[in-house]
Design a protein around this motif. Structure first.
Motif, short mmCIF file in Angstrom:
data_model
loop_
_atom_site.label_atom_id
_atom_site.label_comp_id
_atom_site.label_asym_id
_atom_site.label_seq_id
_atom_site.Cartn_x
_atom_site.Cartn_y
_atom_site.Cartn_z
N UNK A 1 0.84 -1.21 -0.02
CA UNK A 1 0.00 0.01 0.07
C UNK A 1 0.85 1.37 0.01
N UNK A 2 0.92 2.12 -0.96
CA UNK A 2 1.70 3.19 -1.24
C UNK A 2 1.09 4.38 -0.01
N UNK A 3 2.00 5.12 0.69
CA UNK A 3 1.78 5.91 1.70
C UNK A 3 1.49 7.33 0.87
N UNK A 4 0.45 8.00 1.48
CA UNK A 4 0.18 9.42 0.98
C UNK A 4 1.40 10.41 1.19
N UNK A 5 1.75 11.25 0.28
CA UNK A 5 2.99 11.98 0.48
C UNK A 5 2.59 13.59 0.67
N UNK A 6 1.47 13.75 1.44
CA UNK A 6 1.19 15.20 1.70
C UNK A 6 1.17 15.09 3.35
N UNK A 7 1.16 16.39 3.92
CA UNK A 7 0.95 16.48 5.45
C UNK A 7 -0.60 16.19 5.69
N UNK A 8 -0.72 15.71 6.96
CA UNK A 8 -1.74 15.18 7.74
C UNK A 8 -2.14 16.11 9.06
N UNK A 9 -3.18 16.57 9.03
CA UNK A 9 -3.71 17.33 10.13
C UNK A 9 -5.03 16.73 10.83
N UNK A 10 -5.27 17.42 12.02
CA UNK A 10 -6.60 17.24 12.66
C UNK A 10 -7.37 18.45 12.97
N UNK A 11 -8.64 18.43 12.71
CA UNK A 11 -9.61 19.19 13.37
C UNK A 11 -10.34 18.65 14.58
N UNK A 12 -10.38 19.22 15.76
CA UNK A 12 -11.16 18.38 16.62
C UNK A 12 -12.04 19.54 17.18
N UNK A 13 -13.36 19.28 17.18
CA UNK A 13 -14.26 20.23 17.57
C UNK A 13 -14.77 19.98 19.13
N UNK A 14 -14.14 19.34 20.03
CA UNK A 14 -14.38 18.92 21.25
C UNK A 14 -15.88 18.59 21.51
N UNK A 15 -16.08 17.54 20.78
CA UNK A 15 -17.46 16.89 20.92
C UNK A 15 -17.78 16.37 22.29
N UNK A 16 -19.06 16.86 22.90
CA UNK A 16 -19.57 16.34 24.17
C UNK A 16 -20.03 14.92 24.14
N UNK A 17 -20.05 14.18 25.04
CA UNK A 17 -20.71 12.87 25.03
C UNK A 17 -21.95 12.81 26.07
N UNK A 18 -22.83 12.10 25.56
CA UNK A 18 -24.21 11.85 26.45
C UNK A 18 -23.59 11.15 27.85
N UNK A 19 -24.13 11.71 28.88
CA UNK A 19 -23.91 11.49 30.38
C UNK A 19 -22.61 11.92 30.85
N UNK A 20 -21.72 12.81 30.11
CA UNK A 20 -20.59 13.23 30.52
C UNK A 20 -20.41 14.79 30.65
N UNK A 21 -19.67 15.15 31.65
CA UNK A 21 -19.57 16.81 31.90
C UNK A 21 -18.94 17.35 30.76
N UNK A 22 -19.08 18.50 30.33
CA UNK A 22 -18.70 19.05 29.08
C UNK A 22 -17.10 19.34 29.20
N UNK A 24 -15.05 17.35 30.19
CA UNK A 24 -14.05 16.16 29.90
C UNK A 24 -13.91 16.16 28.27
N UNK A 25 -14.80 16.83 27.58
CA UNK A 25 -14.75 17.21 26.02
C UNK A 25 -13.29 18.06 25.80
N UNK A 26 -13.26 18.94 26.74
CA UNK A 26 -12.05 19.88 26.58
C UNK A 26 -10.56 19.14 26.68
N UNK A 27 -10.74 18.45 28.07
CA UNK A 27 -9.75 17.73 28.46
C UNK A 27 -9.33 16.49 27.35
N UNK A 28 -10.32 16.05 26.95
CA UNK A 28 -10.01 14.85 25.65
C UNK A 28 -9.19 15.52 24.61
N UNK A 29 -9.62 16.80 24.04
CA UNK A 29 -9.04 17.50 23.20
C UNK A 29 -7.59 17.67 23.54
N UNK A 30 -7.22 18.05 24.61
CA UNK A 30 -5.90 18.27 24.92
C UNK A 30 -5.15 17.03 24.77
#
Length: 334
Positions: A1-22, A24-30
């Motif tokens: 399998x050939x590897x892609x030869x461009x940079x890879x990045x992430x966008x994280x929206x700090x999604x909350x989860x049902x039954x969890x305090x908000x 935790x979403x911010x700590x998860x982002x970090x």
């Protein structure tokens, strides 16, 4: 399998989860940013959404500061600051502080979306998404960062952070007029024409076009498993369009048990069909085709699922599809 030869990045929206305090979403982002850095991702961007139950990130400058403080190499930025909500000098000074504290690692991604609802727009005092005013405000932000503003924005910088515009179809023309690098997602990635026009306009003006293709990606052992992991996000999007509220992520089992209306089912299927998902081999093939068609300079994955362990596994699998050499030779658009 050939590897892609461009940079890879992430966008994280700090999604909350049902039954969890908000929170935790911010700590998860970090923590996700820390893993992304270990895996060799190039950028990690955070979002701006106000009064949205499913998203905990309302202040990208503050969250970016926390992410940058807990990492050491990965570029950190906003995807993005919604400029109609802010005075240009405030945005410039926030990101000047970030750049001063973490030199050479900060990106300023700018968008022009207004608040999620009419009451939120009232609270933000944001009523104007006029493209001409937006371009004027973008120019003002850049002038303040460069030390050319009507007043002196502080702290003063020797080298300001790069500015990106977040764009759909019409936004590409605004990015071209501003001569700025662009992050694009959605249907515009299916039609290379507007992207080609953006490149021509920027190059004709003596600039350097730069395209980040933003796409939802999910990898699992099977295509069916990857599709299941996307169901929580697909359901949240469908719910927002039918109820007006964007909810926290629910576990896959709960989503599967829901009885969807025809309209909701259509929204779920549309989201799933637009996402790049499957096994590592399938995703590699589809991303390779995407990069070839769009001539993207970089891929930015937007991936969220209820199970954070599954999300980490998917982030790890995605990083393995990209050539390590692409992580060390990325130009920084200015």
């Amino acid at each position: 399998m050939a590897l892609l030869d461009v940079p890879l990045s992430l966008l994280d929206r700090s999604r909350t989860r049902a039954g969890e305090p908000d929170a935790l979403a911010l700590l998860s982002t970090i923590e996700r940013a820390r893993l992304a850095e270990e895996l060799g991702y190039h950028r990690f961007w955070v979002a701006e959404h106000h009064a949205v139950p499913g998203i905990a990130s309302g202040s990208p400058a503050v969250l970016a500061a926390a992410v940058a403080a807990r990492t050491s190499q990965i570029r950190v930025g906003s995807g993005g600051v919604m400029l109609p909500n802010h005075a240009p000098i405030v945005v410039a000074e926030q990101f000047a502080v970030l750049e001063s504290l973490h030199p050479g690692r900060i990106d300023l991604g700018i968008g022009r979306s207004l608040g999620f609802s009419a009451p939120m727009r009232e609270e933000l005092r944001a009523h104007d998404a006029d493209p001409e005013r937006f371009l004027d405000d973008v120019a003002a932000v850049r002038a303040f960062l460069d030390g050319r503003g009507r007043v002196t924005a502080t702290p003063r910088l020797a080298t300001p952070p790069p500015v990106f515009l977040l764009a759909g179809g019409r936004g590409l023309s605004l990015a071209a007029r501003a001569g700025l690098p662009v992050a694009v997602g959605g249907p515009v990635l299916d039609d290379p024409g507007p992207l080609d026009e953006y490149r021509r306009e920027v190059a004709a003006a003596g600039g350097e076009p730069y395209v980040i293709a933003s796409v939802t990606v999910m990898i699992a052992d099977t295509e069916e498993a990857a599709r299941d992991l996307l169901l929580p996000e697909a359901w949240a999007l469908a719910a927002s369009r039918s109820t007006g509220a964007f909810p926290p992520l629910e576990d896959v089992g709960s989503v599967r048990e829901r009885t969807l209306t025809p309209k909701q089912r259509t929204a779920v299927e549309r989201f799933l069909s637009s996402a790049v998902h499957g096994t590592a081999e399938q995703v590699a093939e589809r991303l390779t085709d995407l990069v070839r068609r769009t001539r993207a300079d970089e891929v930015m994955a937007t991936t969220a699922t209820f199970d954070r362990a599954e999300q980490s596994r998917a982030d790890t699998a995605l990083a393995s599809l990209f050539a390590p050499s692409s992580r060390n030779r990325v130009p920084v658009p200015r």
